[in-house]
Design a protein around this motif. Structure first.
Motif, mmCIF file in Angstrom:
data_model
loop_
_atom_site.group_PDB
_atom_site.id
_atom_site.type_symbol
_atom_site.label_atom_id
_atom_site.label_comp_id
_atom_site.label_asym_id
_atom_site.label_seq_id
_atom_site.Cartn_x
_atom_site.Cartn_y
_atom_site.Cartn_z
ATOM 1 N N PRO A 106 0.839 -1.217 0.000
ATOM 2 C CA PRO A 106 0.000 0.000 0.000
ATOM 3 C C PRO A 106 0.864 1.253 0.000
ATOM 4 C CG PRO A 106 0.129 -0.887 2.208
ATOM 5 C CD PRO A 106 0.877 -1.860 1.323
ATOM 6 N N PHE A 107 0.311 2.329 -0.523
ATOM 7 C CA PHE A 107 1.069 3.571 -0.602
ATOM 8 C C PHE A 107 0.147 4.735 -0.262
ATOM 9 C CE2 PHE A 107 -0.632 2.486 -4.743
ATOM 10 C CZ PHE A 107 -1.332 3.622 -5.082
ATOM 11 N N SER A 108 0.756 5.847 0.059
ATOM 12 C CA SER A 108 0.008 7.065 0.354
ATOM 13 C C SER A 108 -0.303 7.800 -0.944
ATOM 14 C CB SER A 108 0.833 7.966 1.280
ATOM 15 O OG SER A 108 0.393 9.309 1.192
ATOM 16 N N PRO A 109 -1.569 8.122 -1.202
ATOM 17 C CA PRO A 109 -1.902 8.887 -2.416
ATOM 18 C C PRO A 109 -1.141 10.210 -2.480
ATOM 19 C CG PRO A 109 -3.891 8.006 -1.423
ATOM 20 C CD PRO A 109 -2.782 7.743 -0.457
ATOM 21 N N ARG A 110 -0.929 10.816 -1.317
ATOM 22 C CA ARG A 110 -0.184 12.074 -1.286
ATOM 23 C C ARG A 110 1.255 11.861 -1.734
ATOM 24 N NH1 ARG A 110 -0.635 15.732 3.974
ATOM 25 N NH2 ARG A 110 -2.746 15.835 3.142
ATOM 26 N N GLU A 111 1.834 10.741 -1.293
ATOM 27 C CA GLU A 111 3.206 10.428 -1.714
ATOM 28 C C GLU A 111 3.254 10.200 -3.226
ATOM 29 O OE1 GLU A 111 6.574 6.878 -1.368
ATOM 30 O OE2 GLU A 111 4.660 6.700 -0.304
ATOM 31 N N LEU A 112 2.259 9.480 -3.754
ATOM 32 C CA LEU A 112 2.232 9.202 -5.193
ATOM 33 C C LEU A 112 2.132 10.496 -6.003
ATOM 34 C CD1 LEU A 112 2.114 7.223 -7.571
ATOM 35 C CD2 LEU A 112 -0.366 7.105 -7.242
ATOM 36 N N THR A 113 1.225 11.390 -5.597
ATOM 37 C CA THR A 113 1.077 12.642 -6.347
ATOM 38 C C THR A 113 2.342 13.495 -6.236
ATOM 39 O OG1 THR A 113 -0.060 13.668 -4.453
ATOM 40 C CG2 THR A 113 -1.434 12.723 -6.192
ATOM 41 N N ALA A 114 3.021 13.421 -5.099
ATOM 42 C CA ALA A 114 4.281 14.154 -4.957
ATOM 43 C C ALA A 114 5.323 13.619 -5.933
ATOM 44 C CB ALA A 114 4.791 14.047 -3.526
ATOM 45 N N ARG A 115 5.336 12.295 -6.098
ATOM 46 C CA ARG A 115 6.280 11.700 -7.048
ATOM 47 C C ARG A 115 5.917 12.073 -8.489
ATOM 48 N NH1 ARG A 115 8.615 5.924 -5.010
ATOM 49 N NH2 ARG A 115 8.578 6.314 -2.770
ATOM 50 N N VAL A 116 4.613 12.095 -8.771
ATOM 51 C CA VAL A 116 4.166 12.514 -10.104
ATOM 52 C C VAL A 116 4.662 13.930 -10.391
ATOM 53 C CG1 VAL A 116 2.144 13.150 -11.484
ATOM 54 C CG2 VAL A 116 2.151 11.000 -10.192
ATOM 55 N N ARG A 117 4.455 14.824 -9.427
ATOM 56 C CA ARG A 117 4.887 16.211 -9.604
ATOM 57 C C ARG A 117 6.396 16.305 -9.809
ATOM 58 N NH1 ARG A 117 1.667 20.105 -9.624
ATOM 59 N NH2 ARG A 117 -0.322 20.177 -8.544
ATOM 60 N N ALA A 118 7.153 15.532 -9.015
ATOM 61 C CA ALA A 118 8.617 15.588 -9.098
ATOM 62 C C ALA A 118 9.103 15.133 -10.470
ATOM 63 C CB ALA A 118 9.232 14.728 -7.997
ATOM 64 N N ILE A 119 8.506 14.053 -10.974
ATOM 65 C CA ILE A 119 8.929 13.534 -12.284
ATOM 66 C C ILE A 119 8.579 14.516 -13.389
ATOM 67 C CG2 ILE A 119 8.455 11.744 -14.004
ATOM 68 C CD1 ILE A 119 8.200 9.785 -11.638
ATOM 69 N N LEU A 120 7.376 15.085 -13.339
ATOM 70 C CA LEU A 120 6.975 16.037 -14.379
ATOM 71 C C LEU A 120 7.778 17.327 -14.277
ATOM 72 C CD1 LEU A 120 3.111 15.535 -14.439
ATOM 73 C CD2 LEU A 120 4.801 14.763 -16.109
ATOM 74 N N ARG A 121 8.176 17.691 -13.064
ATOM 75 C CA ARG A 121 9.018 18.871 -12.910
ATOM 76 C C ARG A 121 10.377 18.637 -13.558
ATOM 77 N NH1 ARG A 121 7.621 19.866 -7.986
ATOM 78 N NH2 ARG A 121 9.267 18.626 -7.032
ATOM 79 N N ARG A 122 10.909 17.424 -13.367
ATOM 80 C CA ARG A 122 12.191 17.092 -14.007
ATOM 81 C C ARG A 122 12.045 17.061 -15.526
ATOM 82 N NH1 ARG A 122 12.646 13.049 -9.909
ATOM 83 N NH2 ARG A 122 12.201 11.412 -11.434
ATOM 84 N N ALA A 123 10.901 16.509 -15.992
ATOM 85 C CA ALA A 123 10.700 16.360 -17.438
ATOM 86 C C ALA A 123 10.412 17.695 -18.115
ATOM 87 C CB ALA A 123 9.554 15.392 -17.710
ATOM 88 N N ASN A 124 9.657 18.560 -17.426
ATOM 89 C CA ASN A 124 9.199 19.801 -18.061
ATOM 90 C C ASN A 124 9.888 21.043 -17.546
ATOM 91 O OD1 ASN A 124 7.262 18.221 -19.357
ATOM 92 N ND2 ASN A 124 5.803 18.475 -17.694
ATOM 93 N N GLY A 125 10.539 20.925 -16.404
ATOM 94 C CA GLY A 125 11.101 22.116 -15.781
ATOM 95 C C GLY A 125 12.443 22.511 -16.331
ATOM 96 N N LYS A 126 13.117 21.626 -17.070
ATOM 97 C CA LYS A 126 14.407 21.966 -17.646
ATOM 98 C C LYS A 126 14.217 23.003 -18.738
ATOM 99 C CE LYS A 126 15.160 17.767 -18.928
ATOM 100 N NZ LYS A 126 15.796 16.581 -19.539
ATOM 101 N N PRO A 127 15.184 23.874 -18.935
ATOM 102 C CA PRO A 127 15.077 24.796 -20.064
ATOM 103 C C PRO A 127 14.925 24.026 -21.367
ATOM 104 C CG PRO A 127 16.908 25.400 -18.628
ATOM 105 C CD PRO A 127 16.405 24.062 -18.163
ATOM 106 N N ALA A 128 14.112 24.533 -22.268
ATOM 107 C CA ALA A 128 13.885 23.820 -23.526
ATOM 108 C C ALA A 128 15.176 23.649 -24.300
ATOM 109 C CB ALA A 128 12.860 24.568 -24.379
ATOM 110 N N THR A 129 16.123 24.588 -24.143
ATOM 111 C CA THR A 129 17.374 24.460 -24.862
ATOM 112 C C THR A 129 18.127 23.221 -24.413
ATOM 113 O OG1 THR A 129 18.359 25.919 -23.210
ATOM 114 C CG2 THR A 129 17.653 26.923 -25.273
ATOM 115 N N GLU A 130 18.054 22.926 -23.110
ATOM 116 C CA GLU A 130 18.738 21.732 -22.619
ATOM 117 C C GLU A 130 18.052 20.480 -23.124
ATOM 118 O OE1 GLU A 130 19.072 21.493 -18.366
ATOM 119 O OE2 GLU A 130 19.519 19.367 -18.446
#
Length: 230
Positions: A106-130
């Protein structure tokens, strides 16, 4: 242009767990799409632009690992595996398949959404040039909906901007015409494959003004388009 909610595909056959995940994602501002079989999930990935997949390993029709393998062929978005087994073998297999994270039940839904945010931040938060490669080839000001190429500011219509922004989000990933329609048009049903092709042609013409001898958009016959990894 209002910010669009990022779509997260939830692939989980236990409705109680899926309902909890969907509720948590909606609360955090995402647009969850729930499917309970691997085949239904793959059908979504073929026709819809998805920011991330939360993927259960134990599905009724096929393994989550097999879904991930098939999704890779479609230019899969980031994947978080869910599993009832937290064994090291499963973890290694999942990560070797290209999963971005791995959560044991079992997992915490809050933990899962935090991981979702972290991954999308890494994927989308980098400068587009990079994301597109070294040398400052691309610039993308999402707040102002502006894209620059090789030092030239591009004059884009709304649909051209949305289409190019989708390609720019994942250089090298092949997007089907249906996925690009979903990303660029408020009513994808009002557009056709030829509409996408026509807009790509217009984009190429504008990009040629900045770099006459180079085409950064790659056509994949029978599949769709991708942005060249420079």
């Amino acid at each position: 242009m209002p910010a669009t909610r990022q779509t997260v595909l939830v692939v989980e056959d236990e409705q109680a767990i899926a309902d909890t995940i969907v509720y948590a994602l909606k609360t955090e501002g995402f647009e969850p799409v729930w499917k309970n079989t691997g085949r239904e999930a793959l059908a979504v990935l073929k026709t819809q632009l998805v920011a991330l997949v939360v993927l259960d390993v134990g599905l009724p029709d096929m393994s989550g690992f097999d879904v991930c393998r098939e999704a890779q062929k479609l230019g899969a978005p980031p994947v978080i595996f869910l599993t009832a087994r937290s064994g090291e073998v499963d973890k290694i297999v999942g990560l070797e398949l290209g999963a971005d994270d791995y959560v044991a039940k079992p997992f915490s839904p809050r933990e899962l959404t935090a991981r979702v945010r972290a991954i999308l931040r890494r994927a989308n938060g980098k400068p587009a040039t990079e994301a597109a490669g070294p040398g400052g080839i691309w610039s993308h000001d999402e707040a102002r909906c502006r894209i620059g190429y090789r030092g030239h500011a591009l004059e884009l219509t709304r649909n051209e901007y949305r289409l190019l922004a989708a390609l720019l989000a994942s250089p090298g990933r092949v997007y089907s015409r249906d996925q690009l329609m979903a990303a660029a048009w408020d009513d994808p049903g009002a557009a056709t494959d030829r509409t996408v092709d026509a807009h790509v042609k217009l984009l190429r013409a504008k990009l040629r003004e900045a770099a006459p001898d180079f085409d950064p958009i790659v056509t994949h016959r029978g599949l769709g388009y991708s942005l060249r990894e420079e």
